[in-house]
Design an enzyme around this catalytic site. Sequence first.
Site, short mmCIF file in Angstrom:
data_model
loop_
_atom_site.label_atom_id
_atom_site.label_comp_id
_atom_site.label_asym_id
_atom_site.label_seq_id
_atom_site.Cartn_x
_atom_site.Cartn_y
_atom_site.Cartn_z
N SER A 111 0.84 -1.19 0.00
CA SER A 111 0.00 0.00 0.00
C SER A 111 0.88 1.24 0.00
CB SER A 111 -0.89 0.02 1.24
OG SER A 111 -1.53 1.28 1.40
N SER A 112 0.38 2.31 -0.61
CA SER A 112 1.15 3.56 -0.60
C SER A 112 1.21 4.17 0.80
CB SER A 112 0.53 4.57 -1.57
OG SER A 112 -0.80 4.88 -1.20
N CYS A 113 0.33 3.74 1.71
CA CYS A 113 0.30 4.35 3.05
C CYS A 113 1.44 3.83 3.93
CB CYS A 113 -1.04 4.10 3.73
SG CYS A 113 -1.24 2.44 4.37
N TYR A 140 -1.40 -0.94 10.64
CA TYR A 140 -1.56 -1.53 9.30
C TYR A 140 -0.27 -1.37 8.50
CZ TYR A 140 -3.24 -1.95 4.46
OH TYR A 140 -3.40 -2.31 3.15
N LYS A 144 2.28 -4.21 6.79
CA LYS A 144 2.57 -4.25 5.36
C LYS A 144 4.06 -4.09 5.08
CE LYS A 144 -1.40 -5.02 3.38
NZ LYS A 144 -1.61 -6.18 2.48
N HIS A 183 -12.82 3.58 2.63
CA HIS A 183 -11.84 4.59 2.24
C HIS A 183 -12.55 5.82 1.68
CE1 HIS A 183 -9.01 1.08 2.25
NE2 HIS A 183 -8.26 1.99 2.80
#
Length: 320
Positions: A111-113, A140, A144, A183
């Site tokens: 994920s980009s987060c 989270y 990841k 989201h």
Amino acid sequence: MSRLSFDSPIFVAGHRGLVGSALVRSLEKHGYTNLQTRTHQELDLCNQQSVEDFFSGEKPEAVFLAAAKVGGIQANNTYPADFILNNLQIQTNVIDAAYRHGVKRLIFMGSSCIYPRDCSQPMREEYLFSGSLESTNRPYAVAKLAGVEMCWAYNRQYGTRYLAVLPTNTYGINDNYHPENSHVLPALIRKCHEAKLRGDAEMVVWGTGSPKREFIYSDDLAEACVFLLTSDNVMTELTRPEVLPAINIGCGEDLTIRELAGMVAKATGFTGKLVFDSSKPDGTPRKLLDVERVKNLGWKPEIPLYEGIKTAYQAYLKTL
């Protein structure tokens, strides 16, 4: 690395979700006929023995790990223990079982987060692990990041070809429209639709509207993943032991939440006023991916944001 054929068994973990269902559509479109899928009731990926039994019996040759516990800011704040525990369990069980049962290539959905909160923009793959994370989704993101590191560790120690794909904010068919746990884009679609039905004069949007976000339609993301996994030369290059096996997938352009909300209102037909509640959290100020790496490999997205939102809205209406 053995070549994939069109009848090679390919396990798509999380095939009912936003990304997993798009992966199934993309694989079928490209002629892959031996797709292995299981519902959560049929296979609990958090259960190590169940995952072991599946890989032992089905022996997939490739894996797309798109199963995860995901959600927006409110969900991450409400269930932080669930987010770190469930995601660590899923990816640890699947990645290790894949190695032990001879899976040569795997794509792990990151994920980009997981980039640092105050990361330089646009965010390049080498910026991973370089700074503090956004507090609203740190459990989270830590999980990841562990998945990315695990792919790299297995590539270095065992010669596997495991790649972490880092997509920007993804939306599309089979998205999550839960009123509290979704989201930003699906949340706006639902809120605009319901406000339109009620005839509301205005609709409240969380935050100041100033953060900038980038979006990709789920079928574009799936096309990128299938392109990467099925290309022998690409997978070999991206998973060399000395290289962090992570690649950004996005469109390379972003917009403010205020602009996004206006676009969603137009696509859904809501004509009232948009009001921004600055007492609600904004999250990370900006998250724009540097996508030069995947572009140089020969891939780019095809679906413009407004067209994708309209398609997603029509898919949402079918769920009502």
